[in-house]
Design a protein around this motif. Structure first.
Motif, PDB file in Angstrom:
ATOM      1  N   TYR A 186      25.828  33.790  44.584  1.00 39.19           N
ATOM      2  CA  TYR A 186      25.667  35.134  44.593  1.00 39.19           C
ATOM      3  C   TYR A 186      24.097  35.418  44.975  1.00 39.19           C
ATOM      4  O   TYR A 186      23.720  36.034  46.078  1.00 39.19           O
ATOM      5  CB  TYR A 186      25.572  35.809  43.137  1.00 39.19           C
ATOM      6  N   VAL A 187      23.346  34.630  44.436  1.00 41.58           N
ATOM      7  CA  VAL A 187      21.782  34.735  45.114  1.00 41.58           C
ATOM      8  C   VAL A 187      21.567  34.366  46.474  1.00 41.58           C
ATOM      9  O   VAL A 187      20.893  35.117  47.248  1.00 41.58           O
ATOM     10  CB  VAL A 187      20.846  33.473  44.177  1.00 41.58           C
ATOM     11  N   ASN A 188      22.373  33.539  47.138  1.00 43.16           N
ATOM     12  CA  ASN A 188      22.095  32.949  48.593  1.00 43.16           C
ATOM     13  C   ASN A 188      23.154  33.467  49.569  1.00 43.16           C
ATOM     14  O   ASN A 188      23.275  32.897  50.662  1.00 43.16           O
ATOM     15  CB  ASN A 188      22.406  31.378  48.402  1.00 43.16           C
ATOM     16  N   ARG A 189      24.115  34.521  48.977  1.00 45.18           N
ATOM     17  CA  ARG A 189      25.356  35.055  49.922  1.00 45.18           C
ATOM     18  C   ARG A 189      24.654  35.561  51.300  1.00 45.18           C
ATOM     19  O   ARG A 189      25.624  35.474  51.888  1.00 45.18           O
ATOM     20  CB  ARG A 189      25.987  35.987  49.038  1.00 45.18           C
ATOM     21  N   LEU A 190      23.866  36.016  51.342  1.00 47.98           N
ATOM     22  CA  LEU A 190      23.273  36.816  52.628  1.00 47.98           C
ATOM     23  C   LEU A 190      22.687  35.617  53.495  1.00 47.98           C
ATOM     24  O   LEU A 190      22.375  35.979  54.617  1.00 47.98           O
ATOM     25  CB  LEU A 190      21.936  37.742  52.596  1.00 47.98           C
ATOM     26  N   ILE A 191      22.151  34.324  53.221  1.00 48.08           N
ATOM     27  CA  ILE A 191      21.704  33.342  53.872  1.00 48.08           C
ATOM     28  C   ILE A 191      22.638  32.063  54.253  1.00 48.08           C
ATOM     29  O   ILE A 191      22.506  31.380  55.349  1.00 48.08           O
ATOM     30  CB  ILE A 191      20.210  33.128  53.501  1.00 48.08           C
ATOM     31  N   VAL A 192      23.325  32.043  53.377  1.00 44.34           N
ATOM     32  CA  VAL A 192      24.427  30.950  53.274  1.00 44.34           C
ATOM     33  C   VAL A 192      25.741  31.254  53.325  1.00 44.34           C
ATOM     34  O   VAL A 192      26.199  32.066  52.642  1.00 44.34           O
ATOM     35  CB  VAL A 192      24.272  29.910  52.206  1.00 44.34           C
ATOM     36  N   CYS A 193      26.558  30.516  54.068  1.00 40.56           N
ATOM     37  CA  CYS A 193      28.079  31.275  54.261  1.00 40.56           C
ATOM     38  C   CYS A 193      28.589  30.818  52.893  1.00 40.56           C
ATOM     39  O   CYS A 193      28.285  29.756  52.340  1.00 40.56           O
ATOM     40  CB  CYS A 193      28.872  30.339  55.392  1.00 40.56           C
ATOM     41  N   ARG A 200      27.412  42.853  36.312  1.00 43.47           N
ATOM     42  CA  ARG A 200      28.551  42.007  37.171  1.00 43.47           C
ATOM     43  C   ARG A 200      28.309  40.429  37.138  1.00 43.47           C
ATOM     44  O   ARG A 200      29.195  39.741  37.530  1.00 43.47           O
ATOM     45  CB  ARG A 200      28.696  42.649  38.179  1.00 43.47           C
ATOM     46  N   GLN A 201      26.869  40.207  37.248  1.00 42.74           N
ATOM     47  CA  GLN A 201      26.522  38.895  37.458  1.00 42.74           C
ATOM     48  C   GLN A 201      25.634  38.384  36.362  1.00 42.74           C
ATOM     49  O   GLN A 201      25.202  36.997  36.419  1.00 42.74           O
ATOM     50  CB  GLN A 201      25.519  38.896  38.873  1.00 42.74           C
TER      51      GLN A 201
END
Length: 306
Positions: free
Chosen positions: A293-300, A46-47
């Motif tokens: 994708y890498v930052n999706r949990l910490i950055v909007c 997917r990524q």
């Protein structure tokens, strides 16, 4: 970061609980490796593997070998003194939260003497100079990608003070294992000089390769010393800016500071989100072009650089 409610009660998250405990109950290392292979393959489809996966210096290759074999890999000083000064200056008026008890948030200068461990809010960590750049740097993303076998996810990011306080240590300062995901690693960065008096991180060599108990627990110093020789305990000592990677599925602890406080940055890279947390990404309007994708949990998502 706020923990999710994984047991029945107010704000119980049943799906998140199922996903979290599904990896907790699989304790056999060989079976966990099979699951990791399947999951990392799905993420690659997917990524992609992440372009960083294929480019590494000899030093970065050596760090990966150390991490796989030992569970601990020193990475050298990835921040210089000026960058550490910038971080400390930024944090001067930012509020801290006591990890051990409920109390109003406070600045470093307002800290009560009995506070042992305190964290900054994610929004201040995101906005802090040099933090996101380091977490998204090719050497660290590359190490995480090669360790995970696919493009990694930043699943935790935090800045924490630990202070010398007489009396019993915090539970965070006893030997333990973490259980964040099927596979993950943490990059820890000292932002103050750390020697034996400032609470160094201690890691039990090779313990990430051993079977963990289904019910995680704390270990006393005497339990560890009686079962393992002293040379199996790896102690991370270094000047401010010193970085090291650890697989905290192994046995480890952040020693309680005895003489001087310690400020440490923690960057967690994982295969999937860590379902122990309730994620609330923060807005970022800085100059960095971040992988969504890498930052999706910490950055909007969908916020472009300003």
């Amino acid at each position: 970061m706020e923990y999710a409610q994984l047991k029945p009660g107010r704000r119980f998250a049943p799906l998140q609980s199922l996903l979290y405990y599904s990896q907790r109950i699989v304790t056999y290392p060989s079976l966990r490796r099979l699951v990791v292979t399947a999951l990392s393959g799905a993420v690659r489809l997917r990524q992609g593997a992440g372009r960083e996966l294929y480019a590494a210096t000899p030093a970065e290759d050596a760090a990966l070998i150390d991490l796989r074999r030992s569970g601990y890999a020193p990475l050298g000083n990835l921040l210089d003194g000026t960058q550490c000064d910038d971080i400390r200056a930024w944090l001067t008026d930012k509020l801290l939260t006591d990890r051990d008890r409920e109390r109003p948030r406070f600045t470093l200068a307002q800290r009560a003497e009995e506070v042992r461990v305190a964290d900054y809010h994610l929004r201040d960590v995101i906005a802090c100079p040099h933090i996101l750049a380091l977490a998204n740097s090719p050497p660290l993303l590359g190490l995480a990608a090669r360790y995970m076998g696919c493009k990694p996810t930043i699943s935790a990011l935090g800045l924490r003070w630990s202070f010398p306080v007489p009396g019993a240590d915090s539970a965070l300062q006893a030997f333990h294992r973490d259980s964040e995901d099927w596979r993950y690693l943490k990059v820890l960065v000292y932002l103050t000089d750390v020697d034996d008096g400032a609470g160094p991180h201690v890691y039990l060599h090779g313990s990430h390769l051993t079977q963990a108990p289904m019910r995680l627990r704390f270990y006393t110093d005497s339990e560890i010393s009686s079962a393992h020789s002293a040379d199996m305990l790896l102690t991370a000592i270094g000047k401010r800016g010193f970085c090291f990677a650890v697989d905290t599925a192994g046995i480890h602890k952040g020693t309680a500071p005895a003489l001087r406080p310690r400020l440490m940055l923690q960057i967690q890279y994982s295969l999937l989100p860590s379902y122990a947390y309730r994620y609330a990404p923060e807005r970022y309007q800085g100059p960095l072009l971040l992988d969504p994708y890498v930052n999706r949990l910490i950055v909007c998502p969908g916020v472009s650089p300003g």
